[in-house]
Design an enzyme around this catalytic site. Structure first.
Site, PDB file in Angstrom:
ATOM      1  N   GLY A  79       0.734  -1.056   0.041  1.00 40.21           N
ATOM      2  CA  GLY A  79       0.098   0.106   0.069  1.00 40.21           C
ATOM      3  C   GLY A  79       0.966   1.347   0.094  1.00 40.21           C
ATOM      4  O   GLY A  79       0.233   2.202  -0.034  1.00 40.21           O
ATOM      5  N   GLY A 127       3.194   2.504  -2.428  1.00 41.46           N
ATOM      6  CA  GLY A 127       3.680   2.633  -3.548  1.00 41.46           C
ATOM      7  C   GLY A 127       2.888   4.043  -4.102  1.00 41.46           C
ATOM      8  O   GLY A 127       1.904   4.318  -3.776  1.00 41.46           O
ATOM      9  N   CYS A 180      -0.260   3.190  -6.214  1.00 44.50           N
ATOM     10  CA  CYS A 180      -1.087   2.249  -5.539  1.00 44.50           C
ATOM     11  C   CYS A 180      -2.378   2.717  -4.634  1.00 44.50           C
ATOM     12  O   CYS A 180      -2.256   3.600  -4.284  1.00 44.50           O
ATOM     13  CB  CYS A 180      -0.085   1.463  -4.388  1.00 44.50           C
ATOM     14  SG  CYS A 180      -0.931   0.682  -3.144  1.00 44.50           S
TER      15      CYS A 180
HETATM   16  P1  5GP Z   1       7.024   3.489  -5.887  1.00 39.28           P
HETATM   17  O1  5GP Z   1       8.532   3.395  -5.558  1.00 39.28           O
HETATM   18  O2  5GP Z   1       6.550   3.946  -7.075  1.00 39.28           O
HETATM   19  O3  5GP Z   1       6.387   4.194  -4.527  1.00 39.28           O
HETATM   20  O4  5GP Z   1       6.420   1.881  -5.334  1.00 39.28           O
HETATM   21  C1  5GP Z   1       6.648   1.012  -6.328  1.00 39.28           C
HETATM   22  C2  5GP Z   1       6.108  -0.172  -5.707  1.00 39.28           C
HETATM   23  O5  5GP Z   1       4.599  -0.050  -5.825  1.00 39.28           O
HETATM   24  C3  5GP Z   1       6.074  -1.424  -6.797  1.00 39.28           C
HETATM   25  O6  5GP Z   1       7.309  -2.383  -6.551  1.00 39.28           O
HETATM   26  C4  5GP Z   1       4.951  -2.383  -6.232  1.00 39.28           C
HETATM   27  O7  5GP Z   1       5.198  -3.156  -5.128  1.00 39.28           O
HETATM   28  C5  5GP Z   1       3.846  -1.289  -5.917  1.00 39.28           C
HETATM   29  N1  5GP Z   1       3.001  -1.170  -6.815  1.00 39.28           N
HETATM   30  C6  5GP Z   1       2.986  -1.092  -8.248  1.00 39.28           C
HETATM   31  N2  5GP Z   1       1.845  -0.930  -9.053  1.00 39.28           N
HETATM   32  C7  5GP Z   1       0.973  -1.261  -8.095  1.00 39.28           C
HETATM   33  C8  5GP Z   1      -0.361  -1.260  -8.098  1.00 39.28           C
HETATM   34  O8  5GP Z   1      -1.038  -1.033  -9.157  1.00 39.28           O
HETATM   35  N3  5GP Z   1      -1.109  -1.240  -6.722  1.00 39.28           N
HETATM   36  C9  5GP Z   1      -0.624  -1.528  -5.614  1.00 39.28           C
HETATM   37  N4  5GP Z   1      -1.222  -1.872  -4.514  1.00 39.28           N
HETATM   38  N5  5GP Z   1       0.786  -1.622  -5.903  1.00 39.28           N
HETATM   39  C10 5GP Z   1       1.554  -1.255  -6.676  1.00 39.28           C
END
Ligand code: 5GP
Length: 349
Positions: free
Chosen positions: A181, A183, A186
């Site tokens: 949660g 991301g 996300c």
């Molecule tokens: P960020 O670095 O962009 O904050 O987080 C990346 C991570 O977000 C990814 O490695 C994955 O674990 C998570 N993530 C990517 N796409 C989604 C999504 O559509 N839903 C959710 N719940 N998590 C995501």
């Protein structure tokens, strides 16, 4: 009904307290870390940052660029076997040393990884990636992969609690991916009410993993290099980044021109866009748990990498950590209610 009363923290809730240091310059800081693992006897040496296995980020092109900085890329699971074969034929040994192959938990995934590994002995890492790492089916699949590959470095996730980190390590994971949660694209916390603030998840999961000689990857929630420093400071062995690497030439996606500005689309892997792209539809029983955003195009990823590595080196200098590995034990977090001074932010262009 049981409510845990102690407050769980995210990156925005803390800062790292500076400490006396004998380091004279940021150039003295070494971000390269050497790892040995609980199961695999392979030793790996590099900067423990990983580009996320999202289809826009974990591309072959990203792997090629980031490997020059000794950074890993978790290559997404949507490349076909033929695309893997073409990539492996032309990739350097250094690039292959910085590649993680992502799979899901289906029989087809298992077959595919066998075929990919048969192409090169230089490939070391497998990432078994599911949004919810709490299912029995996932644990059984991990055991099966470990049995078949006693010597590969296996990452598994995602989870956010110590007891599940322990279960995954005892079931064969060298590295457990932590984050639900957090991301940038996300929406799981909004759609389901499930989640765990990322810094507390790191601190608690690292403690559980290190007690069993395992390691963790902090996945999601880093928005700036200071957050990466906080993740390592909290005990993460590796840090996975999606949004920070988005919008670059190495990403999948078209550059959209609007007036004189350039943009790129970036979307969550559980967003409607990703589901439609990969399965042609959103299954009737599923809701989107990801966003789609249009972000400014930033050109090649090199400048971004130099910026985050510079920030990390500076963080190490402030606490007197000559090596990245020392950052955790030299970190004291202070709880805060302020971060950046934003007074001039509306003048940014
Ligand atoms: P960020 O670095 O962009 O904050 O987080 C990346 C991570 O977000 C990814 O490695 C994955 O674990 C998570 N993530 C990517 N796409 C989604 C999504 O559509 N839903 C959710 N719940 N998590 C995501």
């Amino acid at each position: 009904m049981r409510i845990e009363e102690d407050i769980k923290l995210g990156f925005k809730d803390v800062l790292i307290r500076p400490k006396r240091s004998i380091l004279k310059s940021r150039s003295e800081v070494n971000l390269i870390r050497s790892f040995s693992f609980k199961y695999s006897t392979i030793k790996w040496c590099g900067i423990p940052i990983i580009a996320a296995n999202m289809d826009t980020i974990g591309t072959f092109c990203m792997a090629k660029s980031l490997s020059q900085f000794n950074i890993l890329t978790a290559v997404h699971k949507y490349y076909s076997f033929n695309e893997w074969r073409e990539f492996i034929n032309i990739a350097s040994e250094n690039t292959l040393n910085h590649v993680i192959i992502t799979i899901g938990t289906s029989d087809l995934d298992f077959l595919k990884i066998k075929k990919i590994f048969s192409l090169s002995s230089k490939l070391k890492y497998i990432c078994i990636d599911v949004a919810n790492g709490y299912s029995e089916n996932f644990v059984d699949f991990l055991k099966k992969v470990r049995e078949f590959y006693p010597d590969k470095i296996i990452c598994a996730g995602n989870v956010v609690t110590g007891e599940m980190v322990e279960e995954l390590i005892l079931s064969g994971a060298d590295l457990v991916k932590v984050g639900i949660g957090s991301g940038s694209v996300c929406t799981t916390r909004v759609k389901t009410g499930i989640g765990y603030p990322q810094l507390s998840a790191i601190i608690e999961c690292a403690d559980a993993a290190h007690g069993l000689s395992g390691h963790i990857i902090s996945d999601g929630g880093c928005t700036v290099s200071g957050d990466i420093a906080k993740a390592f400071g909290g005990g993460a062995d590796f840090v996975m980044l999606g949004g920070i690497f988005a919008g670059h030439s190495e990403c999948l996606g078209d550059v959209i021109k609007e007036k004189s500005k350039k943009f790129m689309l970036f979307y969550g892997m559980s967003s409607t866009s990703a589901m439609k792209r990969h399965t042609g539809k959103v299954p009737g029983y599923r809701a989107s748990e990801g966003k789609i955003v249009k972000i400014p195009f930033r050109g090649k990823v090199d400048a971004t990498v130099r910026d985050i590595l510079g920030g990390l080196r500076s963080a190490c200098t402030y606490v007197g950590a000559q090596k990245l590995k020392e950052l955790t034990k030299r970190t004291t977090f202070i709880r805060v209610s302020e971060q950046e001074n934003c007074v001039f932010n509306h003048f940014k262009n």
